[in-house]
Design an enzyme around this catalytic site. Sequence first.
Site: not given
Length: 264
Positions: A21, A127, A146, A168
Amino acid sequence: MKQYIKLIKKIIRVGNQKKDRTGTGTLSIFGYNMKFDLKKGFPLLTTKKCHIASIIYELLWFLKGDTNISYLNENKISIWNNWANESGDVGPIYGKQWRNWSTPEGHEIDQIKNVLIQLKKNPDSRRMLVSSWNVGDIDKMRLPPCHVLFQFYVFNNTLSCQLYQRSCDVFLGLPFNIASYSILIHMIAQQCDLKVGDFLWTGGDVHLYNNHIELAKKQILRIPRTLPKLTILKKPQSLFQYCFEDFKIIGYHPYPAIKGEISI
């Protein structure tokens, strides 16, 4: 941190050259795991000096539920400046999702507080997760998360945590991420009267930006030194009442910093 050096070597050896990107380009692998035993030391990178204040203040900023960089800037931390708008806001990123996840019904969920309740009342729960990846808010974020999901696990009165990181930046970001979540484990363990266990890290797209490759090659020539130790000087009444001065890193003797440009 030999594991970190091993990861860099693998990316350089077998990484795929990919576009990204930012336009910088990356050398990338997909899927990687590391495990750090926090009883054996605090996993703060020694093969280059890390800015400890940035790591701690950013974590405290997340835990406040804050999404404006004014708190960071007041403490001379500029790591989020490139993504903030003119008023200093970065959109509904980590702090918002951790502390005030919005539901379709208009309610807000404090994921961190819910985890603390479970750790104290039902530590065997499966959970005890916190997610930053709120699909409905992604387009409002100046930079989507991220490190997107982490889960806690208790056994023998010992707290461990596993993080999944979708993207990462190994040279600049990963040392911060490892240290930040390790501090968080120490904080939560203290609040819940638990011992610290393991920090498990899983990466998705794990990459070196092309303009970091030569810097990384320089770093892997350095032999990792003994890990420092993290001491928390006092126990506040709440996880959300820690301040920067409560943390002390003992025995940190890194090599000099290696500065790299951030890709935006």
